[in-house]
Design a protein around this motif. Structure first.
Motif, PDB file in Angstrom:
ATOM      1  N   LYS A  36       0.862  -1.181   0.000  1.00 23.39           N
ATOM      2  CA  LYS A  36       0.000   0.000   0.000  1.00 23.39           C
ATOM      3  C   LYS A  36       0.895   1.226   0.000  1.00 23.39           C
ATOM      4  O   LYS A  36       1.535   1.568   1.000  1.00 23.39           O
ATOM      5  N   VAL A  68      -4.712  -9.283   8.170  1.00 23.88           N
ATOM      6  CA  VAL A  68      -3.696  -9.245   7.123  1.00 23.88           C
ATOM      7  C   VAL A  68      -2.436  -8.634   7.740  1.00 23.88           C
ATOM      8  O   VAL A  68      -2.403  -7.447   8.060  1.00 23.88           O
ATOM      9  N   SER A  69      -1.409  -9.454   7.899  1.00 26.42           N
ATOM     10  CA  SER A  69      -0.215  -9.015   8.620  1.00 26.42           C
ATOM     11  C   SER A  69       0.548  -7.943   7.847  1.00 26.42           C
ATOM     12  O   SER A  69       0.662  -8.010   6.617  1.00 26.42           O
ATOM     13  N   VAL A  70       1.050  -6.961   8.594  1.00 28.17           N
ATOM     14  CA  VAL A  70       1.952  -5.956   8.026  1.00 28.17           C
ATOM     15  C   VAL A  70       3.372  -6.478   8.191  1.00 28.17           C
ATOM     16  O   VAL A  70       3.843  -6.700   9.304  1.00 28.17           O
ATOM     17  N   MET A  84       2.352  -5.733   3.052  1.00 29.66           N
ATOM     18  CA  MET A  84       1.441  -6.649   3.737  1.00 29.66           C
ATOM     19  C   MET A  84       1.429  -8.011   3.062  1.00 29.66           C
ATOM     20  O   MET A  84       1.853  -8.159   1.908  1.00 29.66           O
ATOM     21  N   ASP A  85       0.893  -8.989   3.808  1.00 30.87           N
ATOM     22  CA  ASP A  85       0.669 -10.303   3.217  1.00 30.87           C
ATOM     23  C   ASP A  85      -0.273 -10.171   2.031  1.00 30.87           C
ATOM     24  O   ASP A  85      -1.208  -9.360   2.044  1.00 30.87           O
ATOM     25  N   ASP A  91     -12.361  -8.603  -1.904  1.00 25.36           N
ATOM     26  CA  ASP A  91     -12.847  -7.934  -0.697  1.00 25.36           C
ATOM     27  C   ASP A  91     -14.351  -8.119  -0.569  1.00 25.36           C
ATOM     28  O   ASP A  91     -15.055  -8.465  -1.532  1.00 25.36           O
ATOM     29  N   HIS A 128      -8.637  -0.198  14.891  1.00 29.44           N
ATOM     30  CA  HIS A 128      -8.620  -0.110  13.430  1.00 29.44           C
ATOM     31  C   HIS A 128      -9.142   1.235  12.943  1.00 29.44           C
ATOM     32  O   HIS A 128      -8.533   1.896  12.121  1.00 29.44           O
ATOM     33  N   ASN A 135     -12.405  -3.145   3.581  1.00 33.64           N
ATOM     34  CA  ASN A 135     -11.220  -3.527   4.335  1.00 33.64           C
ATOM     35  C   ASN A 135     -11.302  -4.939   4.906  1.00 33.64           C
ATOM     36  O   ASN A 135     -10.507  -5.301   5.773  1.00 33.64           O
ATOM     37  N   THR A 155      -7.959  -5.915   6.956  1.00 33.77           N
ATOM     38  CA  THR A 155      -6.738  -5.270   6.474  1.00 33.77           C
ATOM     39  C   THR A 155      -6.784  -3.771   6.725  1.00 33.77           C
ATOM     40  O   THR A 155      -7.768  -3.234   7.227  1.00 33.77           O
ATOM     41  N   ASP A 156      -5.713  -3.083   6.379  1.00 33.36           N
ATOM     42  CA  ASP A 156      -5.574  -1.624   6.499  1.00 33.36           C
ATOM     43  C   ASP A 156      -5.484  -1.138   7.935  1.00 33.36           C
ATOM     44  O   ASP A 156      -5.887  -0.011   8.244  1.00 33.36           O
TER      45      ASP A 156
END
Length: 410
Positions: A36, A68-70, A84-85, A91, A128, A135, A155-156
């Motif tokens: 991103k 979703v891992s950073v 990210m993964d 989505d 979040h 997301n 995610t995000d």
């Protein structure tokens, strides 16, 4: 066209664009990744870059199957990026656009997954702040869950907080997507974990109904509804599930469940929802209204409400595969919030039933009034005739004949 991101990553292909930046399919030392890349004006903001670095430890420490891992945060010249993964799937917004609404079992299973991810984030002190279908990613390569649902990942993380710097927004701005904003954010209070619960309950409502409980129309009207209106029941879902949703949509943050509690309670509902079809409800504001709204959306027909899952805050922005709305917006003044929500109520109704206030509803009400008026006239006439007959029986003098119905004298 490929571009280098820092010294370790290469961005090869654009996957989606949003108001905060662009998501790329990239390559790193350990294989494919999602990158991103934030907007250049954000990357040039030294205060934001500092916050970016401060959040690094918290974001890299989030490790959960439903998050979703950073993997990395990159600050390199004009590039500011989250690595990210890569999730092989789509989505949740894309699925909603295709199906409009989901069967209750699948919807609840997806939201339970996201609640599990939020529980891990909240335990790590991370909020979040922008939970919405855009997301939430569905892993199409993962095992199918209840109702045929794919594993859901949130995610995000961190993007809304990174952009929401004091200098950028001050106390008169808010960050987020109007349809999913908790009332306390609209009122200018600092966002805590409860705002994610409110947003996730809004997502569940949308998955079941096909529209959000307070959305539609001008963003200012949407914000006001969050503060002034009470969510209206959806027909066709078990009462236990509805009460759970109502609790998580409470105006008071302390009344909402924690993420771990929400996940557990939702999974308890799954056996009761097996086999139930998608709900049959009509969207409240699908029909045009006669009265124009107080503040019209540029380019939107006067007096019309347009169905949308989220209201973009960027003037003239066109929807895309990501549709982020990490954009600041003015906090409504207290007198605006206290103005009530006249004309903005969104009451779900059974499929085919007319919307209150619509032309069909007014026509039906008009016919009922005419019918009622006819009954009243008939009753009045009957009472009058009965009174005349009663009095004429005691009078020896016949009433004088009038008009063409009088008979000739013998």
């Amino acid at each position: 066209m490929a571009r280098k991101i820092g010294s370790r990553y290469t961005a090869n292909q654009i996957l989606g664009r949003g108001s905060a930046g662009t998501v790329w399919l990239g390559e790193g030392p350990d294989g494919p990744v999602a990158i991103k890349l934030l907007r250049e004006d954000l990357a040039s903001d030294q205060e934001l870059v500092g916050r970016f670095v401060q959040e690094r430890t918290a974001l890299l420490g989030l490790d959960h199957p439903n998050v979703v891992s950073v993997r990395d945060l990159v600050v390199d010249g004009n590039d500011l990026a989250l690595v990210m993964d890569l999730v092989r799937g789509t989505d949740l917004r894309t699925r909603l656009d295709r199906e409009r609404r989901l069967a209750p079992e699948a919807a609840v299973a997806i939201v339970a997954d996201v609640a599990d991810g939020l529980a891990a984030a909240h335990a790590a002190g991370v909020v979040h702040r922008d939970v919405k279908p855009e997301n939430i990613l569905l892993d199409m390569q993962g095992p199918l869950g209840p109702g045929g649902s794919h594993p859901a990942l949130l995610t995000d993380f961190g993007v809304a907080k990174l952009i929401d710097s004091p200098r950028r927004t001050r106390a008169t701005k808010i960050i987020g997507t109007p349809d999913y904003l908790a009332p306390e954010i609209v009122e200018g209070l600092p966002p805590r974990a409860a705002v994610d619960i409110y947003a996730l309950a809004t997502v569940l409502y949308e998955l079941l109904a096909g529209f959000t409980p307070f959305g539609g129309g001008h963003p200012g009207a949407v914000l006001r509804r969050h503060v002034t209106e009470t969510v209206v029941p959806l027909p066709g879902i078990p009462d236990e599930l509805w009460q759970l949703m109502v609790q998580c949509l409470a105006k008071a943050p302390a009344s909402r469940l924690r993420a771990s509690e929400l996940a557990a309670r939702l999974r308890e509902q799954l056996p009761l929802l097996a086999g139930l079809p998608p709900l049959e409800v009509d969207e409240p504001d699908a029909e045009p209204t006669e009265e124009p709204s107080e503040a019209a959306v540029p380019g939107e027909p006067t007096g019309a409400r347009v169905r949308r899952g989220a209201v973009p805050l960027v003037p003239g922005a066109k929807p895309d595969s990501n549709r982020d709305t990490h954009t600041s917006m003015r906090v409504p003044a207290p007198d605006e919030l206290a103005g009530g929500a006249r004309g903005t109520a969104r009451v779900p109704r059974a499929a085919g039933a007319p919307r209150p206030g619509s032309a069909r509803h007014r026509s039906s009400a008009h016919r009922r009034r005419i019918a009622l008026g006819a009954v009243v006239v008939a009753l009045v006439a009957a009472v009058g005739v009965g009174t005349w007959l009663a009095t004429s029986g005691d009078d020896d003098t016949p009433p004088p004949a009038t008009g063409s119905s009088a008979s000739a004298a013998p």
